[in-house]
Design an enzyme around this catalytic site. Structure first.
Site, short mmCIF file in Angstrom:
data_model
loop_
_atom_site.label_atom_id
_atom_site.label_comp_id
_atom_site.label_asym_id
_atom_site.label_seq_id
_atom_site.Cartn_x
_atom_site.Cartn_y
_atom_site.Cartn_z
CG ASN A 139 -0.22 -0.12 2.50
OD1 ASN A 139 0.58 0.74 2.84
ND2 ASN A 139 -0.45 -1.21 3.23
N PRO B 125 -3.69 -11.29 10.44
CG PRO B 125 -1.75 -11.83 11.63
CD PRO B 125 -2.38 -11.93 10.27
CG PHE C 214 -1.88 6.04 13.67
CD1 PHE C 214 -1.27 5.83 14.89
CD2 PHE C 214 -1.64 7.24 12.99
CE1 PHE C 214 -0.43 6.80 15.44
CE2 PHE C 214 -0.80 8.20 13.52
CZ PHE C 214 -0.19 7.99 14.74
CE LYS D 291 -10.56 1.94 11.39
NZ LYS D 291 -9.72 2.20 10.22
CE LYS E 29 -8.62 -1.85 14.68
NZ LYS E 29 -7.66 -2.67 13.96
O1 C5P Z 1 -9.45 -0.37 10.45
P1 C5P Z 1 -8.16 -0.99 10.78
O2 C5P Z 1 -8.33 -2.27 11.51
O3 C5P Z 1 -7.24 -1.09 9.61
O4 C5P Z 1 -7.46 0.04 11.85
C1 C5P Z 1 -6.23 0.62 11.69
C2 C5P Z 1 -5.39 0.42 12.91
O5 C5P Z 1 -5.24 -0.98 13.12
C3 C5P Z 1 -3.97 0.92 12.76
O6 C5P Z 1 -3.52 1.33 14.02
C4 C5P Z 1 -3.21 -0.28 12.23
O7 C5P Z 1 -1.83 -0.21 12.56
C5 C5P Z 1 -3.90 -1.42 12.95
N1 C5P Z 1 -3.94 -2.68 12.20
C6 C5P Z 1 -3.23 -3.76 12.67
N2 C5P Z 1 -3.30 -4.96 12.01
C7 C5P Z 1 -4.04 -5.11 10.91
C8 C5P Z 1 -4.78 -4.01 10.41
C9 C5P Z 1 -4.70 -2.82 11.07
O8 C5P Z 1 -2.52 -3.63 13.67
N3 C5P Z 1 -4.07 -6.27 10.30
#
Ligand code: C5P
Length: 415
Positions: free
Chosen positions: A210, A316, A344, A358, A362
């Protein structure tokens, strides 16, 4: 606010050709808000005039310890007493040797011996002079005495040789000084940071990634270092240099895929703070092809243009795994979450709503939001910080400046 506001810097200039850059250095220090008091060695007068330095700083330049302009005739005491730091740029091999021995036979050396403030030296000399065992001995002694050495850098030298010994550029010196003065809000804290994108292989030569550059995560690593933390930076594929050691200590682990990043994070959870800045790929390809997938599928025209069908699997969620552990640690106790998790959210629309949602989903105490396309690869960003008290909007600014503000906000949560 500029980083050196209200700071008084005594700028020492010793006799090396790099002294011509001291004028620019004085200007940049003043742009950051510092008051600059110049002190020159006699030899420095051969390379740059006191008139230049006085015109730039607006203050009289001192060179002699017998200067009658100071009321009590004690320039060495008066000048060092009011200073927040003494910065000597350039510092010659001769001056390094003298300072390492505690000699004090002119104004600069006397000032350094009489000081109660930090001393930062910016060496500049010919490659052989820098490499000489005597200079290296001086450098080691100075560091042992608690004096900070900035550089030298490597590159083309005035003498025509190329190598280690060049003075750092004025902008780099100012950056170091700004870092030096950051409050040590994370002294003794361990900080884990993920940064950059991940790369999910399709075959040995292709993959999915990305547009994350890693700049925001690396800026946070630098700001945490400056605040005195022990930083573990886990970086996805990006070409950024590890932030310079200033204040705390940094250790870097490079990973490629989301799964590797997950494993590296789960092995490093003995920390007080976790910044999940990485843009982890949501999906991976569980069984990447062992050989390069060929474009042409055979002789038949339809087969030739057939694109491969890729199977995806979810990666994951690293932040979620850490947040779940932190929330489990908290059960039944009144203490702060450990690690304190900062997530983030990079969104393309409805940033505040999406980031708030979010944060709740989380189960993390704090989330930082930024708008997607504008931030990718840029040195500037605009952030919002959302916690249980609401939303704090930070102005559009360089990522390092925002990282310092974020560290300040988060450090306040740990006390
Ligand atoms: O919506 P998303 O789950 O992508 O939220 C973004 C946040 O989650 C960011 O802090 C990103 O570093 C973390 N993230 C993660 N592992 C993933 C996807 C997102 O730690 N597989």
């Amino acid at each position: 606010m500029p980083s050196l506001t209200d700071k008084k810097i005594v700028l020492g200039i010793s006799g090396g050709i790099a002294a011509y850059k001291s004028a620019e250095l004085a200007r940049l220090l003043m742009q950051e808000g510092a008051t600059v008091q110049v002190v020159m060695s006699n030899a420095a007068h051969q390379f740059i005039t006191p008139v230049t330095m006085q015109a730039l700083t607006g203050l009289p330049v001192f060179s002699s310890q017998w200067d009658a302009r100071v009321d009590n005739n004690m320039a060495h005491i008066e000048l060092s007493r009011s200073a927040d730091a003494i910065l000597i740029a350039p510092t010659t091999a001769d001056l390094m040797a003298k300072l390492s021995l505690g000699l004090a036979d002119d104004l600069i050396t006397t000032l350094c011996l009489a000081r109660t403030c930090p001393l930062l030296l910016v060496p500049a000399m010919n490659l052989q002079m820098w490499q000489h065992p005597a200079t290296q001995r001086s450098a080691q002694r100075l560091v042992k005495d608690g004096i900070t050495l900035l550089g030298p850098a490597t590159g083309i030298q005035a003498c025509g040789e190329t190598g280690l010994g060049r003075m750092l550029e004025p902008a780099e010196i100012v950056e170091h000084l700004c870092a030096f003065f950051q409050p040590k809000l994370l002294q003794g804290k361990r900080v884990l940071i993920t940064a950059g994108p991940t790369f999910e292989a399709i075959d040995p030569v292709r993959g999915m990634t990305n547009r994350s550059s890693g700049k925001m995560g690396f800026a946070i690593a630098q700001a945490a270092l400056e605040a005195g933390a022990q930083v573990h930076l886990i970086a996805g594929p990006c070409s950024l240099a590890t932030p310079l050691q200033s204040g705390g200590q940094i250790y870097r682990t490079d990973v490629t895929s989301g799964q590797e990043m997950h494993a590296a994070v789960m092995n490093s959870l003995d920390c007080d703070l976790f910044f999940s800045v990485a843009a982890v790929a949501d999906w991976t390809i569980p069984n990447p092809a062992k050989e390069k997938i060929k474009r042409s599928g055979g002789t038949n025209a339809a087969k030739k243009s057939a694109a491969p069908l890729l199977q995806f699997a979810a990666n994951p969620d690293i932040l979620q795994s850490v947040a779940d552990l932190a929330n489990m640690n908290k059960v039944g106790r009144q203490k702060t979450l450990r690690p304190y998790c900062v997530g983030f959210a990079a969104e393309t629309a409805q940033l505040e709503d999406q980031a708030s949602e979010k944060r709740r989903r989380k189960g993390i105490p704090l989330i930082v939001g930024n708008l997607g396309p504008a931030t990718f690869g840029s040195d500037l960003n605009q952030l919002i910080i959302i916690d249980e008290h609401g939303i704090q909007r930070l102005p559009r600014a360089p990522k390092l400046e925002l990282a310092r503000l974020l560290i300040k906000a988060v450090a306040a949560k740990l006390v």
